[in-house]
Design a protein around this motif. Structure first.
Motif, PDB file in Angstrom:
ATOM      1  N   ALA A   1      33.216  34.770  33.125  1.00  0.00           N
ATOM      2  CA  ALA A   1      34.720  34.260  33.474  1.00  0.00           C
ATOM      3  C   ALA A   1      35.579  35.343  33.900  1.00  0.00           C
ATOM      4  O   ALA A   1      35.567  36.540  33.127  1.00  0.00           O
ATOM      5  N   VAL A   2      36.305  35.290  34.800  1.00  0.00           N
ATOM      6  CA  VAL A   2      36.929  36.189  35.742  1.00  0.00           C
ATOM      7  C   VAL A   2      38.603  35.680  35.502  1.00  0.00           C
ATOM      8  O   VAL A   2      38.918  34.830  36.265  1.00  0.00           O
ATOM      9  N   ASP A   3      39.579  36.618  34.733  1.00  0.00           N
ATOM     10  CA  ASP A   3      40.854  36.182  34.735  1.00  0.00           C
ATOM     11  C   ASP A   3      41.645  37.300  34.431  1.00  0.00           C
ATOM     12  O   ASP A   3      41.248  37.919  33.537  1.00  0.00           O
ATOM     13  N   MET A  25      42.706  42.111  43.813  1.00  0.00           N
ATOM     14  CA  MET A  25      41.762  41.115  44.815  1.00  0.00           C
ATOM     15  C   MET A  25      42.069  39.746  44.151  1.00  0.00           C
ATOM     16  O   MET A  25      41.568  39.361  43.091  1.00  0.00           O
ATOM     17  N   ASN A  26      42.125  38.670  45.183  1.00  0.00           N
ATOM     18  CA  ASN A  26      42.176  37.385  44.602  1.00  0.00           C
ATOM     19  C   ASN A  26      40.873  36.642  44.556  1.00  0.00           C
ATOM     20  O   ASN A  26      39.761  37.442  45.047  1.00  0.00           O
ATOM     21  N   GLY A  27      40.839  35.239  44.260  1.00  0.00           N
ATOM     22  CA  GLY A  27      39.749  34.999  43.868  1.00  0.00           C
ATOM     23  C   GLY A  27      38.793  34.588  45.182  1.00  0.00           C
ATOM     24  O   GLY A  27      37.716  34.759  45.403  1.00  0.00           O
ATOM     25  N   ALA A  69      35.428  39.104  32.693  1.00  0.00           N
ATOM     26  CA  ALA A  69      36.330  40.361  33.370  1.00  0.00           C
ATOM     27  C   ALA A  69      37.682  40.097  33.661  1.00  0.00           C
ATOM     28  O   ALA A  69      38.080  39.006  33.850  1.00  0.00           O
ATOM     29  N   ALA A  70      38.457  41.233  33.775  1.00  0.00           N
ATOM     30  CA  ALA A  70      39.741  41.092  33.767  1.00  0.00           C
ATOM     31  C   ALA A  70      40.461  41.216  35.388  1.00  0.00           C
ATOM     32  O   ALA A  70      41.514  41.298  35.227  1.00  0.00           O
ATOM     33  N   SER A  71      39.586  41.496  36.217  1.00  0.00           N
ATOM     34  CA  SER A  71      39.847  41.562  37.565  1.00  0.00           C
ATOM     35  C   SER A  71      38.768  41.058  38.649  1.00  0.00           C
ATOM     36  O   SER A  71      37.675  41.351  38.158  1.00  0.00           O
ATOM     37  N   LEU A  74      33.183  31.594  36.597  1.00  0.00           N
ATOM     38  CA  LEU A  74      34.489  30.887  36.638  1.00  0.00           C
ATOM     39  C   LEU A  74      35.617  31.903  37.140  1.00  0.00           C
ATOM     40  O   LEU A  74      36.001  32.850  36.482  1.00  0.00           O
ATOM     41  N   LEU A  75      36.124  31.630  38.283  1.00  0.00           N
ATOM     42  CA  LEU A  75      36.881  32.579  39.092  1.00  0.00           C
ATOM     43  C   LEU A  75      38.214  32.176  39.238  1.00  0.00           C
ATOM     44  O   LEU A  75      38.366  31.251  39.742  1.00  0.00           O
ATOM     45  N   ASP A  76      39.225  33.060  38.680  1.00  0.00           N
ATOM     46  CA  ASP A  76      40.717  32.821  38.701  1.00  0.00           C
ATOM     47  C   ASP A  76      41.053  32.937  40.333  1.00  0.00           C
ATOM     48  O   ASP A  76      40.467  33.839  40.926  1.00  0.00           O
TER      49      ASP A  76
END
Length: 378
Positions: A8-10, A60-62, A33-35, A52-54
């Motif tokens: 999960a990335v957010d 860097m955006n998703g 991951a936080a970024s 799961l990508l924000d």
């Protein structure tokens, strides 16, 4: 391949905590991951099956992260599901164009996320079970392309589908034709209120089904990166790997695809029309059989009534012939009674003629119905 590892990335810790809470009762390994850069740094070592990508993140955006993942041969196989507070058509198309398999809009509930992950788990299992088949199909496709021209493939396809009378068989024939061009594709048939989905490699992902639904009435062609979606009234086709390094070949393949889908649409309509005509024919044959039975029942009843009338008049005539001479009537009275009796008998005979007329009319109707059924059958 069962779904086990999720990343999960957010950039918002609270959002990661929500995901952890939702997934804590499921048998998943979850890393966070936080970024975007942190995701790319750890992804190869952790090797998740789903990310799961924000979408909205600093640095860097998703979309950028997903592009980087899909561009790396070591991570391109990882399934990406975007997590975003916005879910417009444009954003979903952008997500799909960079290679995502699904999309979920915040805020989401426990049930929705779990359901999405179960669908992705099914997708992973299908991909794993069909890997060898895909490799074999790819080898076969390239071999066929080496020995046959593009137009030859199209002619063979048109000749083949002319003999097909089953909807599912038609769909698989179309997918095989596209595989002979080296194309991987997803397909939707819209039959009345039913939607049927087919894929050259397993099953259609949830985001593909959403795209079919969103774009089916919004124009004939949609092109994004190496994908192209072709819409016809009852068929939508999504090609996943259009050639990008040869513009001439891309244009030629695009024209072939439009023609092939158009021909397939006409054959699909022909199959559906034949099915409806067969149903009508069966209904007509059933109706003719029912009418035939009722007609013969009515004729039998008329014959029975006629015979009963004849019997009654015969008994009455015999009784009069036996009793009138003993009743002391004069000659005029006897003539009058016998005249009345004879008139009644003649009327009965006339009724028998009417019965024959009814029988003749019934036969004419049955003959007309038989001709109609023969016309429908032909």
């Amino acid at each position: 391949m069962e779904l086990r590892r999720i990343l999960a990335v957010d950039d918002e810790p609270f959002n990661l905590e929500i995901i952890e809470e939702i997934l804590e009762d499921l048998d998943f390994e979850l890393a966070t991951a936080a970024s975007g850069p942190e995701c790319l740094e750890m992804v190869e070592a952790y090797n998740p099956q789903v990310i799961l990508l924000d979408v909205s993140m600093p640095q860097m955006n998703g979309y950028e992260v997903c592009k980087a993942l899909k561009a790396n041969p070591n991570t391109s196989h990882i399934v990406v599901m975007f997590v975003s507070a916005r879910g417009s058509v444009e954003e979903r198309m952008e997500g799909y164009s960079v290679g995502a398999e699904d999309y979920i809009v915040k805020p989401f509930g426990h049930t929705e996320l779990k359901s999405k992950l179960m669908n992705l788990n099914k997708l992973l299992e299908e991909k794993a079970s069909l890997t060898q088949q895909i490799e074999d199909a790819t080898n076969t496709a390239f071999s066929a392309m080496a020995t046959s021209s593009e137009m030859g493939q199209i002619v063979n396809f048109i000749e083949q589908i002319g003999e097909i009378e089953d909807v599912n068989e038609l769909a698989h024939a179309l997918l095989r034709c596209l595989e002979n061009f080296g194309l991987s594709s997803n397909l939707e048939f819209r039959i009345d209120d039913e939607r049927r989905h087919y894929a050259s490699s397993g099953v259609c992902s949830p985001i593909v089904i959403e795209l079919f639904d969103i774009l089916k009435g919004k124009g004939r062609l949609h092109e994004f990166t190496n994908r192209i979606l072709v819409n016809y009234p009852v068929i939508s086709l999504l090609i996943l790997n259009m050639p990008t390094d040869d513009p001439d070949k891309r244009g030629r393949i695009r024209d072939h695809i439009c023609f092939i889908v158009s021909v397939t649409e006409q054959q699909l309509r022909a199959i559906l029309t034949r099915c409806r005509l067969l149903d009508q024919q069966r209904n007509l044959n059933d109706a003719i059989a029912m009418i035939h039975t009722k007609f013969h029942g009515m004729v039998t009843l008329l014959d029975k009534n006629r015979k009963e009338n004849e019997s009654v008049f015969k008994e009455l005539q015999e009784e009069f012939e036996n009793r009138i001479p003993t009743m002391g009537l004069d000659e005029d009275q006897e003539v009058f009674i016998f005249s009345k009796l004879d008139t009644s008998i003649q009327r009965s005979i006339a009724r028998e003629g009417a019965i024959q007329d009814v029988k003749g009319a019934f036969k004419e109707i049955e003959s007309d119905l038989a001709l109609l059924a023969q016309h429908v059958n032909n």
